[in-house]
Design an enzyme around this catalytic site. Structure first.
Site, PDB file in Angstrom:
ATOM      1  N   HIS A 184       0.840  -1.203   0.000  1.00  0.00           N
ATOM      2  CA  HIS A 184       0.000   0.000   0.000  1.00  0.00           C
ATOM      3  C   HIS A 184       0.878   1.257   0.000  1.00  0.00           C
ATOM      4  O   HIS A 184       0.829   2.079   0.926  1.00  0.00           O
ATOM      5  CB  HIS A 184      -0.907  -0.015   1.249  1.00  0.00           C
ATOM      6  CG  HIS A 184      -2.220   0.661   1.046  1.00  0.00           C
ATOM      7  ND1 HIS A 184      -3.276   0.068   0.388  1.00  0.00           N
ATOM      8  CD2 HIS A 184      -2.658   1.893   1.420  1.00  0.00           C
ATOM      9  CE1 HIS A 184      -4.302   0.907   0.374  1.00  0.00           C
ATOM     10  NE2 HIS A 184      -3.951   2.013   0.978  1.00  0.00           N
ATOM     11  N   ASN A 190      -4.031   2.962  -4.722  1.00  0.00           N
ATOM     12  CA  ASN A 190      -3.265   1.711  -4.756  1.00  0.00           C
ATOM     13  C   ASN A 190      -3.967   0.618  -5.561  1.00  0.00           C
ATOM     14  O   ASN A 190      -3.324  -0.118  -6.314  1.00  0.00           O
ATOM     15  CB  ASN A 190      -3.001   1.223  -3.328  1.00  0.00           C
ATOM     16  CG  ASN A 190      -2.104   2.159  -2.560  1.00  0.00           C
ATOM     17  OD1 ASN A 190      -0.896   2.174  -2.740  1.00  0.00           O
ATOM     18  ND2 ASN A 190      -2.693   2.981  -1.695  1.00  0.00           N
TER      19      ASN A 190
END
Length: 326
Positions: A184, A190
């Site tokens: 992440h 993301n």
């Protein structure tokens, strides 16, 4: 898992019988795609799949625009809708149009793509996050991402694995997708970066991957997608996620190959041949060898069209004519 990556070890996963079977079947499908001249599908199909890809990837993240609205944006027509949603679509169009300029093995390219994708949406577009984050599902924290100080070494290790590991690229693309989601690295974006980068990795392996409806199938099986991510988190390795993504890729090939009576236009044949022959000189006979289903007269018309539209240069005359893409 995190410490193993931090110290330069290979991300953990197991090559199962299911994975091997899916890889073998996908490889067969690639052969079928080559035989059907679908490495670069017809122009209209490519456009439709690109729009569906953008729509699906952004809808997963909560974007409310319809396929019709996204089509209008692609065609530079005015659209009424939430400013943020419109900007997300415009950014996605820019990134997908820029794919040929991105290096799948480059961390710098990765950050550049995030900068384009999230431009105007977050202040830190293209930059690693500077604070800790947790992923919330419902009322529970489903995943606590690594601390910000670990992000650069973790991502360097992940790109090192992508560049240097001997495993098949089909498998490595899935591993990268999962591990990037786990790390992440950005404050936002993301999910769409994980899906985009897997497409880029695979596109570098074979051009057809740029146009497969992979993200559309992920959207259709969104709960299974998050379930595969979660189960892989819990098991400490990405095996289940690799199996899920290979199933999606396999299914996307079947969708492409199920298109009946695909007839390539002259521009489709020309662009496909360009991707094969690259900068080498070639003759009409070479062109015909690649498209056995067309007549010599059609081949001549194709090459005349390419020459008149400035796509190729030619030397010689009649039977000795040679062509070269500009």
């Amino acid at each position: 898992m995190i410490l193993s990556q931090l110290y330069g070890m290979k991300p953990p996963y197991t090559i199962t019988g299911k994975i091997l079977k899916l890889v073998a079947s996908i490889s067969e499908k690639i052969g079928e795609v080559n035989a059907a001249h679908l490495s670069k599908p017809p122009t209209e199909l490519r456009k439709k799949n690109r729009i569906k890809t953008i729509h699906s990837s952004l809808e997963i993240e909560g974007n409310t625009l319809t396929i019709e609205q996204i089509t209008a944006i692609v065609e530079n027509r005015r659209v009424i809708g939430p400013k943020k949603d419109i900007l997300e679509v415009k950014n996605a169009i820019v990134v997908y149009d820029y794919l040929d300029n991105l290096n799948p093995n480059s961390f710098e390219s990765f950050c550049e793509a995030h900068g384009l994708l999230m431009n105007g949406l977050i202040e830190s577009a293209g930059q690693l996050r500077s604070k800790s984050v947790g992923i919330v599902k419902g009322s529970e924290i489903a995943h606590i991402a690594p601390q910000s100080g670990m992000l650069k070494p973790l991502m360097n290790d992940l790109f090192d694995y992508l560049k240097n590991d001997d495993d098949l690229i089909l498998i490595k693309s899935c591993v990268f997708h999962y591990e990037m989601e786990f790390i992440h690295p950005f404050i936002d974006g993301n999910g769409r970066m994980g899906r985009l980068w897997q497409t880029l990795i695979l596109k570098n392996y074979h051009p057809v991957f740029e146009f497969l409806p992979i993200e559309t199938l992920i959207k259709e099986r969104q709960e299974n997608y998050y379930e595969a991510l979660g189960k892989s988190d819990n098991s400490g390795e990405s095996t289940l996620f690799i199996e899920f993504m290979l199933e999606i890729i396999h299914e996307s090939f079947e969708e492409l190959l199920n298109i009946q009576n695909v007839s390539l236009e002259n521009i489709d044949r020309i662009n496909l041949f360009k991707s094969i022959i690259k900068e080498d000189y070639f003759s009409r006979k070479d062109y015909l060898k690649n498209f056995r289903e067309i007549s010599p007269a059609t081949a001549s018309r194709d090459l005349k069209f390419a020459f008149e539209n400035g796509m190729v240069e030619k030397i010689g005359d009649k039977n000795s004519t040679r062509y070269k893409f500009k």
